[in-house]
Design a protein around this motif. Sequence first.
Motif: not given
Length: 308
Positions: A54-57, A22-25, A29-30, A33-36
């Motif tokens: 990822a959905r949240v961000h 979760e923290e990685l995602m 976002a910060a 990055l758009a696709t990971v």
Amino acid sequence: MEQTVDLHLHSSVSMDGELPPEELMRRCAAAGLATVALTDHNSVRGVAQARLAARVHGIRLISGIELDCVWEGRALRLLGYGVDETRVVFADVEENILRQERHASGLRIELIRKCGIQIDGAWLCGHARDGVITGKLIAEAAMNDAENVNSSRLKPYRPGGSRSDDPYLNFCLDYCTPGGPAYVPIRYMQAAEAIRMIHACGGVAVLAHPGAGNALRVDELQRLADIGMDGVEAYSNYHTPEQTAFYCGQAGIRGLLVTCGSDFHGKGKPYIGLGGIRCDDSAAYVDALLARMQRTASMLLPVKGKAI
């Protein structure tokens, strides 16, 4: 042009990763990055949590895994993209490797001590993840043990030493990999088996950082393509510009996909940042990867219980 793609990321599910999925995602976002892709070592346990975050961000997440395997006597790593993380086979692979690693942990400590390096076993056990004591963790314990201050064996890894640029990793490479005095073998699957597994789980098989270490030659790339490899991670922090151009060219000749990934781990590899690999054609490469993933998934029949 800002980099928005990173297809080689590790979370704390990897034994040498730092950040929970979760923290990685959140940090992806910060970083813009758009696709990971989450590609933890021999595990897909973090994919479900990462997908929710990822959905949240507003990030597109590609499910993934990085499988250790062997091929023609050498160690390789294959990235599986778009795999169905609910397949039981992945849990079996992870448990098999963890079981071996736990057994190897005690042997590594004994072998390091035989080299005359003092190790605090209690400290190691307290910092082990999933019961596994890695070579890099042993290095950290040894380097910070007061009894080793004057150790000639550790001198190359201390500031100013010949191996001090990345001391924990270099210690691990020197002592705990094939040929090193504390090497304990782990039995990994064959590359052909890893490729079949990735395909059977709806994924696409891409060779991770083919130019790192003992770089793969043209004929070797062809033989891997012949057994089903789908692509190469041409853009990597471990490649020179010349290697990147070489692997891109070879991919074009052989009809292989091209991917780009940083191999981010966090503090385990502090010199690698999120999205830390430049690839101006990344959008086109991602589109090609997604199209291949869609074709692979469409050819699969439903599997009862999500097992193989």
